[in-house]
Design a protein around this motif. Structure first.
Motif, PDB file in Angstrom:
ATOM      1  N   UNK A  58       0.789  -1.128  -0.052  1.00 26.31           N
ATOM      2  CA  UNK A  58      -0.009   0.133  -0.124  1.00 26.31           C
ATOM      3  C   UNK A  58       0.971   0.993   0.101  1.00 26.31           C
ATOM      4  N   UNK A  59       0.620   2.193  -0.779  1.00 23.92           N
ATOM      5  CA  UNK A  59       1.413   3.522  -0.794  1.00 23.92           C
ATOM      6  C   UNK A  59       0.152   4.352  -0.417  1.00 23.92           C
ATOM      7  N   UNK A  60       0.422   5.122   0.681  1.00 20.50           N
ATOM      8  CA  UNK A  60      -0.793   5.875   1.310  1.00 20.50           C
ATOM      9  C   UNK A  60       0.167   7.161   1.955  1.00 20.50           C
ATOM     10  N   UNK A  61      -0.741   8.022   2.627  1.00 21.80           N
ATOM     11  CA  UNK A  61      -0.302   8.888   3.411  1.00 21.80           C
ATOM     12  C   UNK A  61       0.428   8.223   4.734  1.00 21.80           C
ATOM     13  N   UNK A  62       1.444   8.814   5.316  1.00 27.05           N
ATOM     14  CA  UNK A  62       1.924   8.019   6.689  1.00 27.05           C
ATOM     15  C   UNK A  62       0.930   7.929   7.791  1.00 27.05           C
ATOM     16  N   UNK A  63       0.223   8.883   7.727  1.00 29.02           N
ATOM     17  CA  UNK A  63      -0.715   8.961   8.957  1.00 29.02           C
ATOM     18  C   UNK A  63      -1.495   7.586   9.168  1.00 29.02           C
ATOM     19  N   UNK A  64      -1.446   7.022   8.194  1.00 27.47           N
ATOM     20  CA  UNK A  64      -2.360   5.602   8.255  1.00 27.47           C
ATOM     21  C   UNK A  64      -1.465   4.452   8.302  1.00 27.47           C
ATOM     22  N   UNK A  65      -0.197   4.412   8.427  1.00 31.74           N
ATOM     23  CA  UNK A  65       0.557   3.275   8.688  1.00 31.74           C
ATOM     24  C   UNK A  65       0.130   2.468   9.993  1.00 31.74           C
ATOM     25  N   UNK A  66      -0.016   3.061  11.129  1.00 31.40           N
ATOM     26  CA  UNK A  66      -0.063   2.465  12.332  1.00 31.40           C
ATOM     27  C   UNK A  66      -1.478   1.682  12.185  1.00 31.40           C
ATOM     28  N   UNK A  67      -2.398   2.120  11.676  1.00 34.03           N
ATOM     29  CA  UNK A  67      -3.825   1.652  11.482  1.00 34.03           C
ATOM     30  C   UNK A  67      -3.760   0.326  10.575  1.00 34.03           C
ATOM     31  N   UNK A  68      -2.881   0.722   9.539  1.00 32.44           N
ATOM     32  CA  UNK A  68      -2.764  -0.178   8.331  1.00 32.44           C
ATOM     33  C   UNK A  68      -2.145  -1.473   8.986  1.00 32.44           C
ATOM     34  N   UNK A  69      -1.143  -1.572   9.691  1.00 32.64           N
ATOM     35  CA  UNK A  69      -0.338  -2.734  10.307  1.00 32.64           C
ATOM     36  C   UNK A  69      -1.017  -3.203  11.352  1.00 32.64           C
ATOM     37  N   UNK A  70      -1.679  -2.531  12.236  1.00 32.00           N
ATOM     38  CA  UNK A  70      -2.495  -2.968  13.328  1.00 32.00           C
ATOM     39  C   UNK A  70      -3.530  -3.789  12.856  1.00 32.00           C
ATOM     40  N   UNK A  71      -4.246  -3.566  11.692  1.00 31.59           N
ATOM     41  CA  UNK A  71      -5.407  -4.416  10.821  1.00 31.59           C
ATOM     42  C   UNK A  71      -4.731  -5.201  10.302  1.00 31.59           C
ATOM     43  N   UNK A  72      -3.729  -5.162   9.417  1.00 34.94           N
ATOM     44  CA  UNK A  72      -3.212  -6.134   8.387  1.00 34.94           C
ATOM     45  C   UNK A  72      -1.660  -6.256   8.533  1.00 34.94           C
ATOM     46  N   UNK A  73      -1.211  -6.675   9.367  1.00 33.26           N
ATOM     47  CA  UNK A  73       0.456  -6.917   9.276  1.00 33.26           C
ATOM     48  C   UNK A  73       1.002  -7.478   8.121  1.00 33.26           C
ATOM     49  N   UNK A  74       0.261  -8.360   7.418  1.00 35.55           N
ATOM     50  CA  UNK A  74       0.725  -8.927   6.142  1.00 35.55           C
ATOM     51  C   UNK A  74       0.939  -7.858   4.949  1.00 35.55           C
ATOM     52  N   UNK A  75       0.459  -6.600   5.069  1.00 35.29           N
ATOM     53  CA  UNK A  75       0.616  -5.628   4.108  1.00 35.29           C
ATOM     54  C   UNK A  75       1.615  -4.940   4.227  1.00 35.29           C
ATOM     55  N   UNK A  76       2.523  -4.696   3.162  1.00 34.06           N
ATOM     56  CA  UNK A  76       3.747  -3.869   3.113  1.00 34.06           C
ATOM     57  C   UNK A  76       3.292  -2.438   2.807  1.00 34.06           C
ATOM     58  N   UNK A  77       4.138  -1.527   3.491  1.00 31.30           N
ATOM     59  CA  UNK A  77       3.849  -0.018   3.359  1.00 31.30           C
ATOM     60  C   UNK A  77       4.855   0.847   2.724  1.00 31.30           C
ATOM     61  N   UNK A  78       4.374   1.652   1.834  1.00 31.17           N
ATOM     62  CA  UNK A  78       5.234   2.673   1.342  1.00 31.17           C
ATOM     63  C   UNK A  78       4.574   3.914   1.400  1.00 31.17           C
ATOM     64  N   UNK A  79       5.564   5.083   2.074  1.00 37.97           N
ATOM     65  CA  UNK A  79       4.958   6.688   2.121  1.00 37.97           C
ATOM     66  C   UNK A  79       4.690   7.028   0.525  1.00 37.97           C
TER      67      UNK A  79
END
Length: 280
Positions: A58-79
């Motif tokens: 997922x490429x999204x605003x950094x404000x969403x990182x904690x919610x994303x990984x709390x919900x779905x830790x399998x998903x990788x993140x990029x700012x």
């Protein structure tokens, strides 16, 4: 017009072979999730994850990182402001752009950047804000993807196609689809109480399933993610798309037997068990 049948699920959903790994089930990147609409991209990502995509980013605003990984830790993140984003896009099989993207100048910049780097080996799914931005500026429509899939609801399609809802006939919709993406392999998933799917080859499919309990925010974001998951695993083709549409509504109908409101996240949660029932 062809009614989508349940048999499409057995046709598309394949039994996984023993000697495979996550790379065999598709790499998908979802772009969206502004400061105020992080839930949209998280629900889309969860749809992709729960429908079986091998690698989900997922490429999204950094404000969403904690919610994303709390919900779905399998998903990788990029700012989504990272300089690495163009290269990441190039490495994907499927890109979903639009859930929670917003309509800011930066969102326009992201969509323009996507159009510049997407290749003719990739499937591109455009949803929500991405469609509205293209409706405002047609030059933002990416033209190089191997397959383009549009997933608007009827009002988004009105803004994009300039066809008012009462006049969204099959013929008008097919004409507009080919005008928007001339000479390209394109599919329109027009969401409604009985979603219709159109191809640039002038095929029309109608989904017989769905219920009013699914009239809930995030439902379309989840569908975009499931379509992404299916095209990543099973190929960028019409069968994968209509199977995803059917499965999404089938899950919704099963939930609606016991619940007045169908939450999109509950649809995603049901997918792994439901898909297993259709492995031949």
């Amino acid at each position: 017009m062809t009614e989508i049948k349940q048999s499409i699920l057995t046709k598309v959903i394949a039994k996984r072979k023993s000697n495979t790994h996550k790379g065999n089930y598709g790499r998908i990147l979802l772009i969206g999730g502004s400061e105020n609409y992080g839930g949209a991209i998280i629900m889309a990502a969860e749809g992709a994850l729960k429908s079986g995509a091998g690698l989900v980013s997922v490429a999204c605003h950094s404000i969403n990182l904690n919610a994303l990984h709390a919900r779905d830790p399998e998903v990788m993140y990029v700012d989504w402001r990272s300089s690495d984003l163009p290269q990441l896009i190039k490495n994907m099989d499927v890109i979903v752009c639009g859930p929670g993207l917003g309509a800011t100048p930066f969102a326009q910049k992201l969509l323009l950047q996507l159009g510049q780097v997407v290749t003719n080996q990739q499937t591109l799914i455009l949803d929500a804000s991405a469609l509205d931005l293209i409706g405002q500026n047609r030059s933002l429509a990416p033209q190089n993807a191997k397959l383009v899939i549009l997933t608007p609801h009827q009002m988004e399609w009105q803004r994009l196609s300039q066809i008012r809802i009462p006049y969204q006939t099959d013929a008008a919709n097919l004409t507009a689809l080919n005008k928007l993406f001339p000479g390209q392999n394109a599919i329109l998933v027009l969401k409604s109480n009985h979603t219709k799917v159109y191809t640039s080859n002038k095929d029309v499919f109608v989904n017989p399933l769905g219920n009013p309990g699914m009239a809930c925010g995030g439902m379309g974001d989840t569908l975009a993610g499931i379509i992404g998951g299916f095209t990543a695993q099973f190929g960028g083709n019409i069968d994968s798309v209509i199977a995803a549409v059917y499965l999404h509504s089938l899950a919704g109908d099963l939930i609606a037997k016991d619940e007045y409101v169908v939450q999109p996240t509950k649809i995603s949660a049901l997918l792994p068990k439901l898909m297993l029932k259709f492995v031949d």
